[in-house]
Structures are given as C-alpha cells and as structure tokens.
Design an enzyme around this catalytic site. Sequence first.
Site, short mmCIF file in Angstrom:
data_model
loop_
_atom_site.label_atom_id
_atom_site.label_comp_id
_atom_site.label_asym_id
_atom_site.label_seq_id
_atom_site.Cartn_x
_atom_site.Cartn_y
_atom_site.Cartn_z
N SER A 131 -16.86 -6.97 13.35
CA SER A 131 -16.48 -7.01 11.94
C SER A 131 -17.02 -5.78 11.25
O SER A 131 -18.17 -5.36 11.49
CB SER A 131 -17.02 -8.27 11.27
OG SER A 131 -16.65 -8.30 9.90
N GLU A 132 -16.22 -5.17 10.38
CA GLU A 132 -16.62 -3.91 9.76
C GLU A 132 -17.87 -4.04 8.89
O GLU A 132 -18.52 -3.04 8.58
CB GLU A 132 -15.47 -3.32 8.95
CG GLU A 132 -15.06 -4.16 7.77
CD GLU A 132 -13.71 -3.72 7.22
OE1 GLU A 132 -13.69 -3.16 6.13
OE2 GLU A 132 -12.69 -3.97 7.89
N ASN A 133 -18.20 -5.27 8.47
CA ASN A 133 -19.41 -5.45 7.67
C ASN A 133 -20.67 -5.47 8.52
O ASN A 133 -21.77 -5.63 8.00
CB ASN A 133 -19.32 -6.72 6.81
CG ASN A 133 -19.12 -7.97 7.64
OD1 ASN A 133 -18.47 -7.93 8.67
ND2 ASN A 133 -19.65 -9.09 7.18
N ILE A 153 -23.94 -0.82 8.02
CA ILE A 153 -22.54 -0.43 7.85
C ILE A 153 -22.27 0.93 8.48
O ILE A 153 -21.17 1.17 9.00
CB ILE A 153 -22.16 -0.43 6.35
CG1 ILE A 153 -20.65 -0.47 6.16
CG2 ILE A 153 -22.79 0.73 5.61
CD1 ILE A 153 -20.02 -1.79 6.45
N SER A 194 -21.71 0.30 12.14
CA SER A 194 -20.44 -0.39 12.32
C SER A 194 -19.28 0.59 12.29
O SER A 194 -18.37 0.52 13.13
CB SER A 194 -20.26 -1.45 11.22
OG SER A 194 -19.04 -2.13 11.37
#
Length: 221
Positions: A45-47, A84, A87
Amino acid sequence: MNIKTIIAKRAAQEFKDCMVVNLGFGIPVMAANYIQEGVDVILQSENGVLSFGPNANLGEEDPTLCNAAGVPITSLPGCCIVDIDTSFLIIRGGHVDMTILGALEVDQEGNIANWAIPYADGRYGPGVGGAMDLLTGAKKVVVTTTHTTKEGKSKILKKCTMPLSAKGAVDLIITELAVMEVTTKGLVLKETAPGVTVKEVIQKTDADLIIPNEVCEMKVS
C-alpha cells in the site's frame, strides 16, 4: 452479487505467486478479500504497508494499520510498516509487479484518467495521489471500473476526454460486463460476464473492440 464484488473477484484472479501487488482505493482494495487459496502474494500500500491481508473484522481493527482507502486491514507474517519515502522508492524503483487501480475514464490506447478535475470555483475533487507513480512504475496495470457512468455513458472510450494520469500504461480492463486487454492492435474483448452477450458489451462501449473467434465467460463464483 453486487457489481463491485463481481469486479473485485475477477481482479483477484490476476494475482500470481510471489507477486508484489499494489491496490488502489475503491474496488481494487476489495480484491484483497478474494485472493484464491494457495496463491501467495505480497500486497503493498502506498501509505507504507507491505504484506497485509484481508480487511479486519469489526472489533478486531488495529487503528494504526490501514490500506490506501483508510480501511482497517489485517497483517500477515512478515508484515512491515515503512515511511512514505521508502514506499514510493518501492513503487518508482520498479519493484511492484502489478497495480490494480480505479478509473474515471480509460481508452483503447491504454490511456487512463483517474483523478478528478475542478468542479466549482476553487473546489476540487480528489487529487492524483500516487497514481502517476504506480502507472509508470508497476510492471502490469489492471484497471477495475464500472463499465458506464451513473448516467449510462461508457467509461471505456476511443479517447479519454479528462486530464490523463498516464499515457499507454494500462494492460487490462475489468468491468462488471467484460474483461478487455490493451494490445498494440487495439482493445481485445477477452471475457464477458455470465449472462452478458458480446453484443451488449459492444453497445455499451464507446471504444472500438476487437472480437476474437472465442470470447470466454468470466469466472466470478
């Protein structure tokens, strides 16, 4: 079975062993609930979550663990939380095998518009988020969307009319009516949903479709 569930179940069939897969918000994150038995994927997940499972049941939520849509999720063995920056290094570095994203429009050339535009003076819909990074960084891009708008207009177009998120990035489109593959020759109709005819798909699609001799039935059980 509602429309979104049909699309999410079919999208989950694209998961393959050892894939790193990013799921966008909306229908894509629902696909995590339908991973086929025996298929081992790493969901990203990008978060900043890596290796998570289905949505958490009510009362079992961890308030610090959620997917891109902010929905509480479960963790799997090896799950890790990263900042982040890390990520997006994963995403931009080409380490995501596949991303599943929603769309406002997608066209027969694989162009996609999936972020909102201004709708009033000084007022805007959702921003682009990490979509541009994912569309250019992931090795395979799958779009999940309803086939038409609420007004009945096709979202599968000859040419996108909204500002693009990326050009020529989409590989596969999954709707409640059909599965279509973007190829160098055009948009190929690969599958139709149970009870849906090829004729119906053509009628509800603005894009030009290439119809092969055999069109399979979508499996959504």
